[in-house]
Design a protein around this motif. Structure first.
Motif, PDB file in Angstrom:
ATOM      1  N   VAL A 114     -30.248  68.836 -43.359  1.00  0.00           N
ATOM      2  CA  VAL A 114     -29.718  67.484 -43.105  1.00  0.00           C
ATOM      3  C   VAL A 114     -28.788  67.443 -41.899  1.00  0.00           C
ATOM      4  O   VAL A 114     -28.495  66.363 -41.382  1.00  0.00           O
ATOM      5  CB  VAL A 114     -28.984  66.904 -44.344  1.00  0.00           C
ATOM      6  CG1 VAL A 114     -29.950  66.714 -45.510  1.00  0.00           C
ATOM      7  CG2 VAL A 114     -27.788  67.756 -44.760  1.00  0.00           C
ATOM      8  N   GLY A 173     -32.329  61.088 -44.178  1.00  0.00           N
ATOM      9  CA  GLY A 173     -33.634  60.416 -44.040  1.00  0.00           C
ATOM     10  C   GLY A 173     -34.798  61.214 -44.625  1.00  0.00           C
ATOM     11  O   GLY A 173     -35.816  60.649 -45.011  1.00  0.00           O
ATOM     12  N   SER A 243     -45.179  63.524 -46.007  1.00  0.00           N
ATOM     13  CA  SER A 243     -44.542  63.557 -44.690  1.00  0.00           C
ATOM     14  C   SER A 243     -45.629  63.712 -43.647  1.00  0.00           C
ATOM     15  O   SER A 243     -46.543  64.528 -43.834  1.00  0.00           O
ATOM     16  CB  SER A 243     -43.603  64.766 -44.559  1.00  0.00           C
ATOM     17  OG  SER A 243     -42.435  64.571 -45.301  1.00  0.00           O
ATOM     18  N   GLN A 247     -46.268  59.013 -39.135  1.00  0.00           N
ATOM     19  CA  GLN A 247     -45.487  57.936 -39.757  1.00  0.00           C
ATOM     20  C   GLN A 247     -44.465  57.324 -38.792  1.00  0.00           C
ATOM     21  O   GLN A 247     -44.121  56.157 -38.919  1.00  0.00           O
ATOM     22  CB  GLN A 247     -44.786  58.448 -41.023  1.00  0.00           C
ATOM     23  CG  GLN A 247     -45.771  58.749 -42.155  1.00  0.00           C
ATOM     24  CD  GLN A 247     -45.141  59.459 -43.340  1.00  0.00           C
ATOM     25  OE1 GLN A 247     -44.114  60.114 -43.208  1.00  0.00           O
ATOM     26  NE2 GLN A 247     -45.760  59.346 -44.505  1.00  0.00           N
ATOM     27  N   ARG A 248     -43.939  58.135 -37.879  1.00  0.00           N
ATOM     28  CA  ARG A 248     -42.995  57.595 -36.885  1.00  0.00           C
ATOM     29  C   ARG A 248     -43.028  58.480 -35.638  1.00  0.00           C
ATOM     30  O   ARG A 248     -42.756  59.677 -35.721  1.00  0.00           O
ATOM     31  CB  ARG A 248     -41.574  57.583 -37.454  1.00  0.00           C
ATOM     32  CG  ARG A 248     -40.623  56.793 -36.579  1.00  0.00           C
ATOM     33  CD  ARG A 248     -39.215  56.826 -37.090  1.00  0.00           C
ATOM     34  NE  ARG A 248     -39.089  56.250 -38.424  1.00  0.00           N
ATOM     35  CZ  ARG A 248     -37.913  56.099 -39.044  1.00  0.00           C
ATOM     36  NH1 ARG A 248     -36.807  56.496 -38.469  1.00  0.00           N
ATOM     37  NH2 ARG A 248     -37.861  55.556 -40.237  1.00  0.00           N
TER      38      ARG A 248
HETATM   39  P1  AMP Z   1     -39.711  62.642 -44.146  1.00  0.00           P
HETATM   40  O1  AMP Z   1     -40.379  61.381 -43.749  1.00  0.00           O
HETATM   41  O2  AMP Z   1     -39.264  62.692 -45.559  1.00  0.00           O
HETATM   42  O3  AMP Z   1     -40.470  63.854 -43.764  1.00  0.00           O
HETATM   43  O4  AMP Z   1     -38.341  62.711 -43.373  1.00  0.00           O
HETATM   44  C1  AMP Z   1     -38.244  62.594 -41.980  1.00  0.00           C
HETATM   45  C2  AMP Z   1     -36.837  62.165 -41.654  1.00  0.00           C
HETATM   46  O5  AMP Z   1     -35.939  63.201 -42.057  1.00  0.00           O
HETATM   47  C3  AMP Z   1     -36.605  61.977 -40.165  1.00  0.00           C
HETATM   48  O6  AMP Z   1     -36.809  60.623 -39.810  1.00  0.00           O
HETATM   49  C4  AMP Z   1     -35.157  62.416 -40.000  1.00  0.00           C
HETATM   50  O7  AMP Z   1     -34.293  61.379 -40.393  1.00  0.00           O
HETATM   51  C5  AMP Z   1     -35.022  63.518 -41.028  1.00  0.00           C
HETATM   52  N1  AMP Z   1     -35.418  64.864 -40.559  1.00  0.00           N
HETATM   53  C6  AMP Z   1     -36.164  65.210 -39.475  1.00  0.00           C
HETATM   54  N2  AMP Z   1     -36.352  66.530 -39.441  1.00  0.00           N
HETATM   55  C7  AMP Z   1     -35.719  67.047 -40.537  1.00  0.00           C
HETATM   56  C8  AMP Z   1     -35.552  68.362 -41.048  1.00  0.00           C
HETATM   57  N3  AMP Z   1     -36.089  69.444 -40.442  1.00  0.00           N
HETATM   58  N4  AMP Z   1     -34.830  68.508 -42.184  1.00  0.00           N
HETATM   59  C9  AMP Z   1     -34.295  67.435 -42.815  1.00  0.00           C
HETATM   60  N5  AMP Z   1     -34.428  66.179 -42.380  1.00  0.00           N
HETATM   61  C10 AMP Z   1     -35.132  65.977 -41.258  1.00  0.00           C
END
Ligand code: AMP
Ligand code: MG
Length: 361
Positions: A114, A173, A243, A247-248
């Protein structure tokens, strides 16, 4: 936001001499659609108590957004991020979630972290404008990325405090929507809802069976074909959390850059995986406590960073009860053994399908 509440239309057909409505079937349905945590969400519940449960589920998610958002003034996370290295009081719930995040970081060798926040900011993912940052800027920011420097005191108690290391900021996030799905599950359980589905932007929770008694069908999106599926999962009482770089993302000089950052490089993870879906049984959802949804969310992000081989090793090690569907950039869909009976291949997707067994070949 859209709300509706409906008793199923009278469709009872009495055989014999009379045809008509019997007592109204108890297929009450209530659905809330709203936007929270940067994504569209829907919670649909069936049966007695459905309406109250759906409304409470929405309130729970909104409350969590006010607590966990990085960008909202007054949230626990913005307070922690502006704490300049001093201890910042937070709710027991935030502390509990940060402790869970710590354990998932530890379990994945820091692939989930995080404290990636300043690096994600450098890419502009929290702002309107995104761009590829300079390598020296990234290198400097990477020095502060280390989940082990976040001090959480007081556990889940009311006196909890969080202290960040120098230059650190945190971003939940990668785990907040999964935690929100745990809390939606808890609300549905408290209201004794027997049949429900929650879609929190890529994070799905299904409770019981559909009102018609069949399993819930959850599409695993095809990362390379919007609107298409790489397969379908048939589930009950489970979380399924995906994930994916699709998605973004933004494009610069014709190259895509997505939002899941590898804490080792500071760059969008390029592990060869293009989506990771983590599935786990719903278990007993409890108010205020991270559960399987939180775990699925942390691991979907982490395994995306780790890549195929490490993800399979992690699953095989068996320290956590979950199953997974991995989609690779070279056109394969890998389904862990425990989902064999729940996963349906998509005939025209163009992917080849493999089952991952417990033992290494
Ligand atoms: P997710 O969609 O659950 O995979 O989460 C992606 C989001 O987590 C991103 O938009 C960032 O806010 C945050 N993030 C990005 N890379 C990481 C990482 N390696 N570890 C934890 N949070 C991350
Ligand atoms: Mg995640």
């Amino acid at each position: 936001m859209k709300r509706f509440f409906a008793a199923a239309a009278c469709a009872a057909f009495l055989t014999g001499l009379t045809a008509g409505c019997g007592p109204a079937p108890a297929a009450e349905e209530a659905s809330v659609e709203f936007y929270a945590m940067d994504t569209a969400m829907t919670v649909t519940a069936y049966g007695p108590g459905a309406e109250a449960a759906a409304e409470q589920a929405q309130s729970a998610v909104n409350r969590l957004e006010s607590l966990l958002s990085r960008t909202r003034e007054g949230s626990d996370i913005s307070a922690v991020n502006s704490g300049a290295g001093a201890p910042v009081p937070v709710s027991g719930e935030t502390a509990g979630l940060l402790n869970a995040a710590w354990s998932f970081s530890h379990a994945t060798g820091g692939a989930f972290d995080v404290t990636i926040a300043p690096v994600a900011d450098a890419w502009g993912f929290t702002q309107a404008q995104q761009h590829v940052p300079a390598q020296d800027a990234l290198d400097a920011l990477l020095d502060a990325v280390d989940y082990q420097s976040v001090l959480v005191e007081g556990g889940s108690a009311a006196s909890a405090k969080v202290t960040l290391g120098a230059g650190q900021a945190i971003d939940l996030g990668g785990i907040a929507k999964g935690y929100a799905s745990d809390q939606v599950a808890a609300v549905l359980a408290e209201n004794n809802v027997g049949s429900a589905m929650a879609y929190l932007g890529g994070n799905v929770y299904v409770r019981g069976a559909k009102p018609d008694g069949t399993l819930w069908r959850i599409g695993v999106q095809d990362p390379q074909n919007a609107g298409g599926f790489a397969g379908i999962l048939s589930l009950t009482d489970s979380f399924a959390i995906t994930s994916g770089g699709y998605q973004r993302y933004f494009e610069q000089d014709g190259k895509p850059y997505h939002h899941i950052i590898d804490p080792k490089t500071g760059y969008p993870a390029s592990s060869g995986l293009i989506s990771v879906t983590v599935v786990a049984a719903g278990g007993e959802a409890a108010a205020g406590i991270p559960g399987s949804g939180t775990m699925c969310d942390a691991f979907s992000t982490a395994l995306y960073v780790l890549g195929e081989e490490a993800a399979i090793d992690f699953w095989r090690a068996g320290a956590y009860a979950f199953e997974m569907v991995l989609v690779t950039g070279d056109g394969r869909v890998l389904v862990s053994e425990g989902l064999s009976d729940s996963f349906e291949q998509e005939a025209d997707s163009g992917y080849t399908y493999e089952t991952i067994g417990r033992a290494a070949p």
